[in-house]
Design an enzyme around this catalytic site. Structure first.
Site, PDB file in Angstrom:
ATOM      1  N   ASN A 191       0.818  -1.211   0.000  1.00 24.11           N
ATOM      2  CA  ASN A 191       0.000   0.000   0.000  1.00 24.11           C
ATOM      3  C   ASN A 191       0.858   1.270   0.000  1.00 24.11           C
ATOM      4  O   ASN A 191       1.560   1.541   0.963  1.00 24.11           O
ATOM      5  CB  ASN A 191      -0.901  -0.027   1.242  1.00 24.11           C
ATOM      6  CG  ASN A 191      -1.663   1.257   1.454  1.00 24.11           C
ATOM      7  OD1 ASN A 191      -1.901   2.002   0.506  1.00 24.11           O
ATOM      8  ND2 ASN A 191      -2.055   1.508   2.691  1.00 24.11           N
ATOM      9  N   CYS A 214      -4.529   0.756   6.085  1.00 24.93           N
ATOM     10  CA  CYS A 214      -4.139  -0.649   6.220  1.00 24.93           C
ATOM     11  C   CYS A 214      -3.811  -0.997   7.667  1.00 24.93           C
ATOM     12  O   CYS A 214      -3.828  -2.169   8.031  1.00 24.93           O
ATOM     13  CB  CYS A 214      -2.967  -0.970   5.299  1.00 24.93           C
ATOM     14  SG  CYS A 214      -1.557   0.107   5.505  1.00 24.93           S
ATOM     15  N   HIS A 215      -3.547   0.020   8.507  1.00 23.08           N
ATOM     16  CA  HIS A 215      -3.294  -0.289   9.921  1.00 23.08           C
ATOM     17  C   HIS A 215      -4.564  -0.748  10.618  1.00 23.08           C
ATOM     18  O   HIS A 215      -4.503  -1.250  11.737  1.00 23.08           O
ATOM     19  CB  HIS A 215      -2.711   0.934  10.630  1.00 23.08           C
ATOM     20  CG  HIS A 215      -3.604   2.138  10.642  1.00 23.08           C
ATOM     21  ND1 HIS A 215      -3.831   2.917   9.524  1.00 23.08           N
ATOM     22  CD2 HIS A 215      -4.346   2.684  11.645  1.00 23.08           C
ATOM     23  CE1 HIS A 215      -4.661   3.909   9.854  1.00 23.08           C
ATOM     24  NE2 HIS A 215      -4.986   3.785  11.123  1.00 23.08           N
ATOM     25  N   GLU A 223      -6.586   6.094  17.751  1.00 19.35           N
ATOM     26  CA  GLU A 223      -7.919   6.217  17.149  1.00 19.35           C
ATOM     27  C   GLU A 223      -9.014   5.708  18.071  1.00 19.35           C
ATOM     28  O   GLU A 223     -10.193   5.742  17.709  1.00 19.35           O
ATOM     29  CB  GLU A 223      -7.959   5.462  15.812  1.00 19.35           C
ATOM     30  CG  GLU A 223      -7.074   6.114  14.754  1.00 19.35           C
ATOM     31  CD  GLU A 223      -6.985   5.317  13.459  1.00 19.35           C
ATOM     32  OE1 GLU A 223      -6.522   5.870  12.462  1.00 19.35           O
ATOM     33  OE2 GLU A 223      -7.380   4.136  13.455  1.00 19.35           O
TER      34      GLU A 223
END
Length: 143
Positions: free
Chosen positions: A91, A99-100, A126
């Site tokens: 990516n 993608c994390h 997050e």
DNA sequence: GCACTGGATGTTT
DNA sequence: AAACATCCAGTGC
């Protein structure tokens, strides 16, 4: 152009308003503009499978995760979990194509180009909670 | 519950 | 044909 995201310094390389590549440089020690969530990406040169996977991955909101298997299915390729891992590994747009936020079926984080520690820190920033090495199950995103 | 194994899997190069 | 940021069922603690 330099931005910050979750305490990291992020470099965005664009040409004519289209993002060509993104790299995470390290800790952000200065004040930088927040990375915009919506940016136009250069998806030419990718196969239909790779495009489908990246576009679907962008739907995973901050604070949630998907698994390689659920992302494969949601993108229209059930059973292609491992191939999804291949796409994420290459990516060029980390964070914008999140993608994390894609983890293994057993809720361990799996691989990350910048290492598992960076992946965990991004997820924690997050709002994702962990139980030991694993993401807690309620944080799974349903497409 | 944990750790490990072997085999199956889809896509790319 | 080989590589891979996986998955699943099986085995043995």
């Amino acid at each position: 152009m330099l931005y910050s995201y979750a305490g990291f310094k992020v470099k965005v390389m664009q040409e004519q308003g289209v993002v060509k590549r993104i790299t995470i440089l390290g800790e952000a020690r200065e004040v930088l503009p927040a990375l915009p969530r919506s940016m136009k990406l250069d998806l030419s040169g990718f196969t239909p499978f790779e495009r489908a996977v990246m576009e679907k991955a962008r739907e995973i909101p901050p604070g949630k995760v998907a698994t390689y298997a659920t992302l494969a299915k949601a993108a229209g390729y059930p059973g292609a979990a491992r191939a999804v891992g291949n796409v994420m590994a290459k990516n060029p747009f980390p964070i914008i194509v999140p993608c994390h936020r894609v983890v293994r079926s057993d809720f361990r984080v799996g691989g990350y180009a910048y290492g598992g520690e960076v992946k965990r820190r991004l997820l924690r920033a997050e709002g994702v909670a962990f139980a030991g090495e694993r993401v807690k199950k309620p944080y799974l995103w349903n497409f």
